[in-house]
Design a protein around this motif. Structure first.
Motif, PDB file in Angstrom:
ATOM      1  N   ARG A   1     -13.891  -1.093   1.817  1.00  0.00           N
ATOM      2  CA  ARG A   1     -13.131  -1.439   3.019  1.00  0.00           C
ATOM      3  C   ARG A   1     -11.929  -2.282   2.634  1.00  0.00           C
ATOM      4  NH1 ARG A   1     -15.449  -3.720   8.769  1.00  0.00           N
ATOM      5  NH2 ARG A   1     -16.429  -1.661   8.729  1.00  0.00           N
ATOM      6  N   VAL A   2     -10.841  -2.081   3.384  1.00  0.00           N
ATOM      7  CA  VAL A   2      -9.619  -2.854   3.199  1.00  0.00           C
ATOM      8  C   VAL A   2      -9.313  -3.589   4.499  1.00  0.00           C
ATOM      9  CG1 VAL A   2      -7.132  -2.738   2.723  1.00  0.00           C
ATOM     10  CG2 VAL A   2      -8.716  -1.176   1.539  1.00  0.00           C
ATOM     11  N   SER A   3      -8.981  -4.868   4.396  1.00  0.00           N
ATOM     12  CA  SER A   3      -8.529  -5.594   5.580  1.00  0.00           C
ATOM     13  C   SER A   3      -7.020  -5.769   5.504  1.00  0.00           C
ATOM     14  CB  SER A   3      -9.219  -6.955   5.696  1.00  0.00           C
ATOM     15  OG  SER A   3      -8.838  -7.816   4.641  1.00  0.00           O
ATOM     16  N   ILE A   4      -6.354  -5.517   6.641  1.00  0.00           N
ATOM     17  CA  ILE A   4      -4.912  -5.683   6.774  1.00  0.00           C
ATOM     18  C   ILE A   4      -4.666  -6.805   7.781  1.00  0.00           C
ATOM     19  CG2 ILE A   4      -2.734  -4.618   7.466  1.00  0.00           C
ATOM     20  CD1 ILE A   4      -3.753  -3.253   5.061  1.00  0.00           C
ATOM     21  N   SER A   5      -3.805  -7.736   7.438  1.00  0.00           N
ATOM     22  CA  SER A   5      -3.509  -8.848   8.339  1.00  0.00           C
ATOM     23  C   SER A   5      -2.388  -8.471   9.294  1.00  0.00           C
ATOM     24  CB  SER A   5      -3.108 -10.089   7.533  1.00  0.00           C
ATOM     25  OG  SER A   5      -4.181 -10.545   6.743  1.00  0.00           O
ATOM     26  N   LEU A   6      -2.671  -8.552  10.583  1.00  0.00           N
ATOM     27  CA  LEU A   6      -1.665  -8.354  11.631  1.00  0.00           C
ATOM     28  C   LEU A   6      -1.815  -9.489  12.642  1.00  0.00           C
ATOM     29  CD1 LEU A   6      -1.715  -4.484  12.269  1.00  0.00           C
ATOM     30  CD2 LEU A   6       0.245  -5.856  11.517  1.00  0.00           C
ATOM     31  N   ASP A   7      -0.778 -10.295  12.779  1.00  0.00           N
ATOM     32  CA  ASP A   7      -0.854 -11.479  13.638  1.00  0.00           C
ATOM     33  C   ASP A   7      -0.044 -11.331  14.918  1.00  0.00           C
ATOM     34  OD1 ASP A   7      -2.480 -12.896  11.750  1.00  0.00           O
ATOM     35  OD2 ASP A   7      -0.688 -13.128  10.526  1.00  0.00           O
ATOM     36  N   GLY A   8       0.434 -10.139  15.166  1.00  0.00           N
ATOM     37  CA  GLY A   8       1.145  -9.855  16.400  1.00  0.00           C
ATOM     38  C   GLY A   8       1.114  -8.363  16.652  1.00  0.00           C
TER      39      GLY A   8
ATOM     40  N   ARG B   1       2.820   0.708   8.054  1.00  0.00           N
ATOM     41  CA  ARG B   1       2.908   1.821   7.110  1.00  0.00           C
ATOM     42  C   ARG B   1       1.663   1.860   6.228  1.00  0.00           C
ATOM     43  NH1 ARG B   1       6.951   0.706   2.571  1.00  0.00           N
ATOM     44  NH2 ARG B   1       5.131  -0.514   1.954  1.00  0.00           N
ATOM     45  N   GLY B   2       1.228   0.693   5.780  1.00  0.00           N
ATOM     46  CA  GLY B   2       0.012   0.623   4.977  1.00  0.00           C
ATOM     47  C   GLY B   2      -1.202   1.104   5.744  1.00  0.00           C
ATOM     48  N   VAL B   3      -1.282   0.729   7.011  1.00  0.00           N
ATOM     49  CA  VAL B   3      -2.387   1.173   7.868  1.00  0.00           C
ATOM     50  C   VAL B   3      -2.394   2.700   7.985  1.00  0.00           C
ATOM     51  CG1 VAL B   3      -3.167   1.256  10.278  1.00  0.00           C
ATOM     52  CG2 VAL B   3      -2.654  -0.945   9.201  1.00  0.00           C
ATOM     53  N   ARG B   4      -1.220   3.278   8.212  1.00  0.00           N
ATOM     54  CA  ARG B   4      -1.138   4.737   8.363  1.00  0.00           C
ATOM     55  C   ARG B   4      -1.581   5.455   7.092  1.00  0.00           C
ATOM     56  NH1 ARG B   4       3.669   3.332  11.210  1.00  0.00           N
ATOM     57  NH2 ARG B   4       4.912   3.663   9.312  1.00  0.00           N
ATOM     58  N   ILE B   5      -1.185   4.928   5.945  1.00  0.00           N
ATOM     59  CA  ILE B   5      -1.565   5.555   4.679  1.00  0.00           C
ATOM     60  C   ILE B   5      -3.078   5.466   4.468  1.00  0.00           C
ATOM     61  CG2 ILE B   5      -1.310   5.440   2.164  1.00  0.00           C
ATOM     62  CD1 ILE B   5       1.552   4.419   2.644  1.00  0.00           C
TER      63      ILE B   5
ATOM     64  N   LEU C   1      -4.883   1.930  16.410  1.00  0.00           N
ATOM     65  CA  LEU C   1      -4.570   2.062  14.984  1.00  0.00           C
ATOM     66  C   LEU C   1      -5.657   2.825  14.224  1.00  0.00           C
ATOM     67  CD1 LEU C   1      -3.194  -1.510  14.086  1.00  0.00           C
ATOM     68  CD2 LEU C   1      -1.873   0.604  14.359  1.00  0.00           C
ATOM     69  N   GLY C   2      -6.851   2.883  14.810  1.00  0.00           N
ATOM     70  CA  GLY C   2      -7.967   3.554  14.143  1.00  0.00           C
ATOM     71  C   GLY C   2      -8.785   2.642  13.255  1.00  0.00           C
ATOM     72  N   ALA C   3      -8.676   1.326  13.490  1.00  0.00           N
ATOM     73  CA  ALA C   3      -9.406   0.360  12.680  1.00  0.00           C
ATOM     74  C   ALA C   3     -10.900   0.421  12.957  1.00  0.00           C
ATOM     75  CB  ALA C   3      -8.894  -1.055  12.954  1.00  0.00           C
ATOM     76  N   HIS C   4     -11.676   0.101  11.938  1.00  0.00           N
ATOM     77  CA  HIS C   4     -13.126   0.044  12.089  1.00  0.00           C
ATOM     78  C   HIS C   4     -13.576  -1.290  12.683  1.00  0.00           C
ATOM     79  CE1 HIS C   4     -12.840   3.504   9.462  1.00  0.00           C
ATOM     80  NE2 HIS C   4     -14.130   3.720   9.571  1.00  0.00           N
ATOM     81  N   ALA C   5     -12.710  -2.317  12.579  1.00  0.00           N
ATOM     82  CA  ALA C   5     -13.117  -3.641  13.034  1.00  0.00           C
ATOM     83  C   ALA C   5     -11.892  -4.502  13.319  1.00  0.00           C
ATOM     84  CB  ALA C   5     -13.994  -4.320  11.980  1.00  0.00           C
ATOM     85  N   TRP C   6     -12.109  -5.526  14.135  1.00  0.00           N
ATOM     86  CA  TRP C   6     -11.098  -6.544  14.405  1.00  0.00           C
ATOM     87  C   TRP C   6     -11.735  -7.908  14.156  1.00  0.00           C
ATOM     88  CZ3 TRP C   6      -9.494  -8.846  19.711  1.00  0.00           C
ATOM     89  CH2 TRP C   6      -8.358  -9.653  19.545  1.00  0.00           C
ATOM     90  N   HIS C   7     -11.241  -8.619  13.141  1.00  0.00           N
ATOM     91  CA  HIS C   7     -11.739  -9.941  12.811  1.00  0.00           C
ATOM     92  C   HIS C   7     -10.682 -10.977  13.172  1.00  0.00           C
ATOM     93  CE1 HIS C   7     -15.140  -8.770   9.791  1.00  0.00           C
ATOM     94  NE2 HIS C   7     -15.091  -7.961  10.834  1.00  0.00           N
TER      95      HIS C   7
ATOM     96  N   ILE D   1       0.836  -1.203   0.000  1.00  0.00           N
ATOM     97  CA  ILE D   1       0.000   0.000   0.000  1.00  0.00           C
ATOM     98  C   ILE D   1       0.870   1.252   0.000  1.00  0.00           C
ATOM     99  CG2 ILE D   1      -1.649   1.357   1.350  1.00  0.00           C
ATOM    100  CD1 ILE D   1      -2.947  -1.217   2.214  1.00  0.00           C
ATOM    101  N   THR D   2       0.607   2.113  -0.963  1.00  0.00           N
ATOM    102  CA  THR D   2       1.284   3.409  -1.104  1.00  0.00           C
ATOM    103  C   THR D   2       0.209   4.464  -1.326  1.00  0.00           C
ATOM    104  OG1 THR D   2       1.443   3.238  -3.514  1.00  0.00           O
ATOM    105  CG2 THR D   2       3.261   2.288  -2.210  1.00  0.00           C
TER     106      THR D   2
END
Length: 333
Positions: free
Chosen positions: A106-113, A134-138, A170-176, A91-92
């Motif tokens: 909506r975009v989902s970003i995978s974070l496992d830790g 970085r992708g999340v911040r953008i 992080l400002g996410a709308h959801a946690w799956h 993501i840029t």
């Protein structure tokens, strides 16, 4: 049979990471047999005509497909709710502009830790954690709605208590939260123990009920039984594979879900609608009376249903018992 409300489409198996738990066993090579742009458009047309409402553009890493935003734009023009599931590393600002222009909602970003050591170990590439953040911040800077997807296994179970605040900050709308299904490379990953799985779901319920952000448990159908036990409103069945949720592979194979590698037909030969309606495997998985063992005799089989993918991978029969379930026949916790 009605159309799946949500369809996950694995647009490619190519990926720039090397995740230890990858369902698709993705590599950095593009499969020459993946669906073409024209075939992808035809799939989206078929889904709209059938009545599907939402499509997840998934992978592999979907941003590796040069025509990914063509698919998103076409689906949007048809009235589909188009979403994107990515590892976030590609993501840029330029990519975000394409996301906006294509109509992805909506975009989902995978974070496992919540730290680089855990996430990077999961993702098989050093620096993956920093790239995802970085992708999340953008995304956040450009007001793109995003959610965090987390796969739970033994290796990161200890960090689960830290995730709710981390995701919120992080400002996410959801946690799956996805509970590991041992398929693909995930067969070599140590899953959470049954008692840890139960404890995690009970703790997750506290986060879910606080409703600060949208929270959803996937591949954890027992969670919906927990909701009912705690007096909550159960709005969906635990396992949606083959009913409200469907999957199409990069080569066009239709499956009940991405984790359940039971091929029910191929859209290159037959329309998605016909496969979804007529497939013997899909019609079997939709019938709770065909469940076996304690899943078949469970008092809440229409609420939970057990994870059919986990039963298939561990026991070889998608209608068998969900092997991670802690419930005993006819009893609550």
């Amino acid at each position: 049979m009605k159309a799946p409300y949500i369809l996950a489409w694995e647009v490619t198996k190519a990926c720039n990471l090397n995740c230890v738990h990858c369902r698709a066993s993705a590599t950095n090579k593009t499969d020459p047999q993946e669906l073409s742009t024209r075939e992808g458009f035809a799939l989206l047309d078929d889904l709209v005509n059938f009545g599907t409402k939402m499509v997840i553009l998934s992978g592999g890493e979907p941003l590796l497909r040069k025509d990914i935003f063509e698919f998103a734009h076409h689906g949007t023009s048809l009235g589909l709710r188009m979403t994107l599931a990515t590892n976030g590393s590609l993501i840029t600002p330029a990519v975000v502009r394409q996301i906006k222009d294509s109509g992805i909602v909506r975009v989902s970003i995978s974070l496992d830790g919540v730290s680089s050591d855990t996430h990077d170990k999961f993702r098989g590439v050093q620096g993956a954690f920093d790239q995802a953040l970085r992708g999340v911040r953008i995304l956040k800077q450009h007001d793109i709605a995003f959610q965090i997807n987390t796969t739970v296994a033994a290796v990161n179970m200890a960090q689960m208590d830290k995730f709710p605040e981390f995701v919120k900050d992080l400002g996410a709308h959801a946690w799956h939260v996805f509970f590991l299904v041992p398929t693909g490379r995930g067969q070599k990953v140590e899953p959470a123990k049954i008692q840890d799985y139960q404890s995690m779901l009970e703790n997750f319920y506290k986060v879910y009920s606080s409703a600060q952000i949208e929270c959803k448990a996937t591949c954890a159908p027992q969670f919906y039984r927990l909701i009912k036990e705690y007096g909550g409103d159960v709005k969906t069945k635990g396992c949606l594979a083959g009913t409200d949720f469907g999957f199409v592979s990069s080569r066009g194979s239709v499956q009940p879900c991405g984790f359940l590698d039971v091929q029910c037909g191929n859209i290159r030969n037959v329309s998605f609608q016909r496969i979804w309606t007529e497939s013997p495997q899909l019609n079997l998985i939709r019938n709770p009376e065909k469940l076996k063992g304690k899943c078949g005799s469970c008092i809440e089989k229409t609420v939970c249903g057990g994870c059919r993918a986990r039963a298939f991978e561990v026991l070889g029969d998608m209608m068998d018992v969900d092997p991670i379930c802690w419930y005993t026949h006819g009893q609550n916790r």
